[in-house]
Design a protein around this motif. Sequence first.
Motif, PDB file in Angstrom:
ATOM      1  N   GLN A  16      -4.435  16.787  17.879  1.00  0.00           N
ATOM      2  CA  GLN A  16      -5.590  16.123  18.487  1.00  0.00           C
ATOM      3  C   GLN A  16      -5.815  14.781  17.832  1.00  0.00           C
ATOM      4  OE1 GLN A  16      -8.967  18.763  18.792  1.00  0.00           O
ATOM      5  NE2 GLN A  16      -7.773  19.577  20.503  1.00  0.00           N
ATOM      6  N   LEU A  17      -6.227  13.816  18.643  1.00  0.00           N
ATOM      7  CA  LEU A  17      -6.572  12.502  18.093  1.00  0.00           C
ATOM      8  C   LEU A  17      -8.061  12.527  17.746  1.00  0.00           C
ATOM      9  CD1 LEU A  17      -5.515   9.689  17.460  1.00  0.00           C
ATOM     10  CD2 LEU A  17      -6.079   9.017  19.804  1.00  0.00           C
ATOM     11  N   ILE A  18      -8.374  12.363  16.453  1.00  0.00           N
ATOM     12  CA  ILE A  18      -9.775  12.500  16.020  1.00  0.00           C
ATOM     13  C   ILE A  18     -10.235  11.239  15.285  1.00  0.00           C
ATOM     14  CG2 ILE A  18      -9.570  15.014  15.785  1.00  0.00           C
ATOM     15  CD1 ILE A  18      -9.506  14.477  12.671  1.00  0.00           C
ATOM     16  N   ASP A  19     -11.549  11.143  15.078  1.00  0.00           N
ATOM     17  CA  ASP A  19     -12.103  10.116  14.187  1.00  0.00           C
ATOM     18  C   ASP A  19     -12.158  10.736  12.802  1.00  0.00           C
ATOM     19  OD1 ASP A  19     -12.671   7.994  16.038  1.00  0.00           O
ATOM     20  OD2 ASP A  19     -14.170   9.341  16.904  1.00  0.00           O
ATOM     21  N   ALA A  20     -11.645  10.020  11.806  1.00  0.00           N
ATOM     22  CA  ALA A  20     -11.578  10.594  10.455  1.00  0.00           C
ATOM     23  C   ALA A  20     -11.944   9.542   9.414  1.00  0.00           C
ATOM     24  CB  ALA A  20     -10.161  11.115  10.186  1.00  0.00           C
ATOM     25  N   GLU A  21     -12.274  10.014   8.221  1.00  0.00           N
ATOM     26  CA  GLU A  21     -12.519   9.118   7.091  1.00  0.00           C
ATOM     27  C   GLU A  21     -11.218   8.411   6.734  1.00  0.00           C
ATOM     28  OE1 GLU A  21     -15.375   8.687   5.104  1.00  0.00           O
ATOM     29  OE2 GLU A  21     -16.359   9.717   6.782  1.00  0.00           O
ATOM     30  N   GLU A  22     -11.309   7.149   6.345  1.00  0.00           N
ATOM     31  CA  GLU A  22     -10.096   6.448   5.899  1.00  0.00           C
ATOM     32  C   GLU A  22      -9.646   7.002   4.544  1.00  0.00           C
ATOM     33  OE1 GLU A  22     -10.694   2.263   5.730  1.00  0.00           O
ATOM     34  OE2 GLU A  22     -11.381   2.135   7.804  1.00  0.00           O
ATOM     35  N   PRO A  23      -8.324   7.142   4.335  1.00  0.00           N
ATOM     36  CA  PRO A  23      -7.834   7.551   3.013  1.00  0.00           C
ATOM     37  C   PRO A  23      -7.795   6.320   2.095  1.00  0.00           C
ATOM     38  CG  PRO A  23      -5.983   7.165   4.462  1.00  0.00           C
ATOM     39  CD  PRO A  23      -7.233   6.895   5.283  1.00  0.00           C
ATOM     40  N   HIS A  24      -7.714   6.530   0.793  1.00  0.00           N
ATOM     41  CA  HIS A  24      -7.602   5.407  -0.140  1.00  0.00           C
ATOM     42  C   HIS A  24      -6.444   5.632  -1.101  1.00  0.00           C
ATOM     43  CE1 HIS A  24     -11.086   3.307   1.320  1.00  0.00           C
ATOM     44  NE2 HIS A  24     -11.686   4.492   1.412  1.00  0.00           N
ATOM     45  N   GLY A  28      -0.660   4.812  -8.451  1.00  0.00           N
ATOM     46  CA  GLY A  28       0.751   4.924  -8.091  1.00  0.00           C
ATOM     47  C   GLY A  28       1.031   4.891  -6.600  1.00  0.00           C
ATOM     48  N   HIS A  29      -0.009   4.719  -5.789  1.00  0.00           N
ATOM     49  CA  HIS A  29       0.164   4.740  -4.336  1.00  0.00           C
ATOM     50  C   HIS A  29      -0.317   3.423  -3.725  1.00  0.00           C
ATOM     51  CE1 HIS A  29       0.470   8.947  -5.379  1.00  0.00           C
ATOM     52  NE2 HIS A  29       0.874   9.240  -4.155  1.00  0.00           N
ATOM     53  N   ILE A  30       0.047   3.216  -2.471  1.00  0.00           N
ATOM     54  CA  ILE A  30      -0.500   2.084  -1.717  1.00  0.00           C
ATOM     55  C   ILE A  30      -1.052   2.616  -0.391  1.00  0.00           C
ATOM     56  CG2 ILE A  30       1.073   0.361  -2.703  1.00  0.00           C
ATOM     57  CD1 ILE A  30       2.681   0.502  -0.049  1.00  0.00           C
ATOM     58  N   ARG A  31      -1.938   1.812   0.210  1.00  0.00           N
ATOM     59  CA  ARG A  31      -2.394   2.156   1.558  1.00  0.00           C
ATOM     60  C   ARG A  31      -1.875   1.092   2.509  1.00  0.00           C
ATOM     61  NH1 ARG A  31      -8.541   2.586   3.910  1.00  0.00           N
ATOM     62  NH2 ARG A  31      -8.321   0.337   4.139  1.00  0.00           N
ATOM     63  N   VAL A  32      -1.458   1.533   3.684  1.00  0.00           N
ATOM     64  CA  VAL A  32      -1.028   0.572   4.707  1.00  0.00           C
ATOM     65  C   VAL A  32      -1.880   0.710   5.954  1.00  0.00           C
ATOM     66  CG1 VAL A  32       1.391   0.352   3.980  1.00  0.00           C
ATOM     67  CG2 VAL A  32       0.765   2.169   5.585  1.00  0.00           C
ATOM     68  N   ALA A  33      -2.086  -0.428   6.624  1.00  0.00           N
ATOM     69  CA  ALA A  33      -2.557  -0.401   8.002  1.00  0.00           C
ATOM     70  C   ALA A  33      -1.298  -0.074   8.802  1.00  0.00           C
ATOM     71  CB  ALA A  33      -3.117  -1.757   8.392  1.00  0.00           C
ATOM     72  N   VAL A  34      -1.241   1.146   9.323  1.00  0.00           N
ATOM     73  CA  VAL A  34      -0.009   1.641   9.950  1.00  0.00           C
ATOM     74  C   VAL A  34       0.258   0.887  11.251  1.00  0.00           C
ATOM     75  CG1 VAL A  34       1.147   3.678  10.912  1.00  0.00           C
ATOM     76  CG2 VAL A  34      -0.404   3.940   8.958  1.00  0.00           C
ATOM     77  N   ARG A  35       1.475   0.409  11.421  1.00  0.00           N
ATOM     78  CA  ARG A  35       1.886  -0.201  12.690  1.00  0.00           C
ATOM     79  C   ARG A  35       2.724   0.781  13.508  1.00  0.00           C
ATOM     80  NH1 ARG A  35       1.482  -5.739  12.840  1.00  0.00           N
ATOM     81  NH2 ARG A  35      -0.359  -6.337  11.672  1.00  0.00           N
ATOM     82  N   ALA A  36       3.479   1.628  12.797  1.00  0.00           N
ATOM     83  CA  ALA A  36       4.269   2.641  13.491  1.00  0.00           C
ATOM     84  C   ALA A  36       4.542   3.797  12.547  1.00  0.00           C
ATOM     85  CB  ALA A  36       5.587   2.046  13.991  1.00  0.00           C
ATOM     86  N   TYR A 100       0.522   9.573  11.094  1.00  0.00           N
ATOM     87  CA  TYR A 100       0.137   9.342  12.493  1.00  0.00           C
ATOM     88  C   TYR A 100      -1.349   8.975  12.470  1.00  0.00           C
ATOM     89  CZ  TYR A 100       4.105  12.494  13.924  1.00  0.00           C
ATOM     90  OH  TYR A 100       5.313  13.138  14.120  1.00  0.00           O
ATOM     91  N   ALA A 101      -1.666   7.778  12.024  1.00  0.00           N
ATOM     92  CA  ALA A 101      -3.061   7.381  11.839  1.00  0.00           C
ATOM     93  C   ALA A 101      -3.130   5.868  11.709  1.00  0.00           C
ATOM     94  CB  ALA A 101      -3.615   8.032  10.571  1.00  0.00           C
ATOM     95  N   GLU A 102      -4.348   5.333  11.785  1.00  0.00           N
ATOM     96  CA  GLU A 102      -4.489   3.878  11.671  1.00  0.00           C
ATOM     97  C   GLU A 102      -4.281   3.391  10.231  1.00  0.00           C
ATOM     98  OE1 GLU A 102      -7.284   2.744  15.446  1.00  0.00           O
ATOM     99  OE2 GLU A 102      -8.304   3.540  13.685  1.00  0.00           O
ATOM    100  N   PHE A 103      -4.613   4.248   9.251  1.00  0.00           N
ATOM    101  CA  PHE A 103      -4.357   3.934   7.839  1.00  0.00           C
ATOM    102  C   PHE A 103      -3.698   5.142   7.189  1.00  0.00           C
ATOM    103  CE2 PHE A 103      -7.913   1.262   9.035  1.00  0.00           C
ATOM    104  CZ  PHE A 103      -7.511   0.018   8.553  1.00  0.00           C
ATOM    105  N   ALA A 104      -2.746   4.896   6.290  1.00  0.00           N
ATOM    106  CA  ALA A 104      -2.097   6.010   5.602  1.00  0.00           C
ATOM    107  C   ALA A 104      -1.731   5.588   4.182  1.00  0.00           C
ATOM    108  CB  ALA A 104      -0.839   6.451   6.355  1.00  0.00           C
ATOM    109  N   VAL A 105      -1.697   6.573   3.303  1.00  0.00           N
ATOM    110  CA  VAL A 105      -1.323   6.338   1.910  1.00  0.00           C
ATOM    111  C   VAL A 105       0.161   6.669   1.750  1.00  0.00           C
ATOM    112  CG1 VAL A 105      -1.660   7.173  -0.448  1.00  0.00           C
ATOM    113  CG2 VAL A 105      -3.645   6.753   1.035  1.00  0.00           C
ATOM    114  N   LEU A 106       0.886   5.744   1.121  1.00  0.00           N
ATOM    115  CA  LEU A 106       2.322   5.949   0.884  1.00  0.00           C
ATOM    116  C   LEU A 106       2.584   6.183  -0.599  1.00  0.00           C
ATOM    117  CD1 LEU A 106       3.958   3.152   3.114  1.00  0.00           C
ATOM    118  CD2 LEU A 106       3.281   5.489   3.761  1.00  0.00           C
ATOM    119  N   ALA A 107       3.537   7.074  -0.889  1.00  0.00           N
ATOM    120  CA  ALA A 107       3.929   7.361  -2.265  1.00  0.00           C
ATOM    121  C   ALA A 107       5.221   6.635  -2.624  1.00  0.00           C
ATOM    122  CB  ALA A 107       4.112   8.864  -2.436  1.00  0.00           C
TER     123      ALA A 107
END
Length: 302
Positions: A16-24, A28-36, A100-107
Amino acid sequence: MKKVSFAEFGGPDVLQLIDAEEPHAGPGHIRVAVRAAGVNPVDWRIREGQFQEESRTVHRPITLPAGIGQDASGVVDEVGEGVEGVEVGDRVFGRGSSTYAEFAVLAAWARMPEGLTFEEAAGYPSVVETALRIVRESGVQAGQTLLVSGASGGVGSAVLQIARDRGITVIGTAGAANQDYLRSLGALATTYGEGWAERVRRLGRVDAALDLAGSGVIRELAELTGDARKVISIADLEAPELGARYSGVTGNVPDALAEAADLISRGKLRIPVEKSYTLAEAAAAHADSQAGHTRGRRVILV
Ligand SMILES: NC(=O)c1ccc[n+]([C@@H]2O[C@H](COP(=O)([O-])OP(=O)(O)OC[C@H]3O[C@@H](n4cnc5c(N)ncnc54)[C@H](OP(=O)(O)O)[C@@H]3O)[C@@H](O)[C@H]2O)c1
């Protein structure tokens, strides 16, 4: 932000596509504005709950509700404590969670090579790590021949090109529609199905084999290589019972991405995107991936 989530294990429709809190981004991690976000078979295996049971060889339980997706490309917008060598605004591709989100944390991540689109870039992280790992584990060297069962998907497309760059001959199996595709990546090609092992034998001697499709061919691959220990599967958990190896532990993703970026920059690696979807179409992306005949990659555009 918008995010794909699921609250019960099951078929594609649980997404399901939901409204969610942004992750931070934590240390040791970064956050991206996901493009794909890349769609990997492991995503729908997780969605089905395949890794929940303790008795499974691969036991990686998750708690619901959960996000989904592990590969992404995007623009860095937060840099966690202790992270060096990357800045807000950089274009990166990498691995993390709930991609699969507008923002995601990468390791794990690397800068995207010049000329690569976000759409294409999201397709690389997991498949290049896997492909580099299993080519290394196979031990094949320049001048030798590697047999790849299920060679036209994401991992197969990467394996074929990495092997070609290293002077390794590849014999690949795929469906009838993908024979020219395998040849375009430098492989000798034949179809799977009735009589396939004999068709492979006619193409040449085989030094090692990779089972990427998990289609129950470990015995034949062992016969073709002459030794089950020369067979590695990434998709058949029963491979060890037949004397072959199962490779399932993720290796060094940043190193793999750096190597992939180098291959891409030198024009030696390109994995096509068969189809792109929106976040709202995640269920369709899973259903299509699960049908088992993806040429290259499927990607969700954010
Ligand atoms: N253990 C690990 O570390 C690891 C890592 C990554 C992936 N995996 C697993 O490895 C598998 C492959 O991943 P992927 O991303 O490459 O999948 P994919 O992109 O979905 O590719 C699947 C390919 O399998 C081929 N195929 C279907 N039926 C076949 C058969 N009977 N014989 C031979 N080939 C057949 C298809 O070719 P045609 O379209 O030509 O039929 C398709 O191109 C998945 O099961 C995934 O879960 C494991």
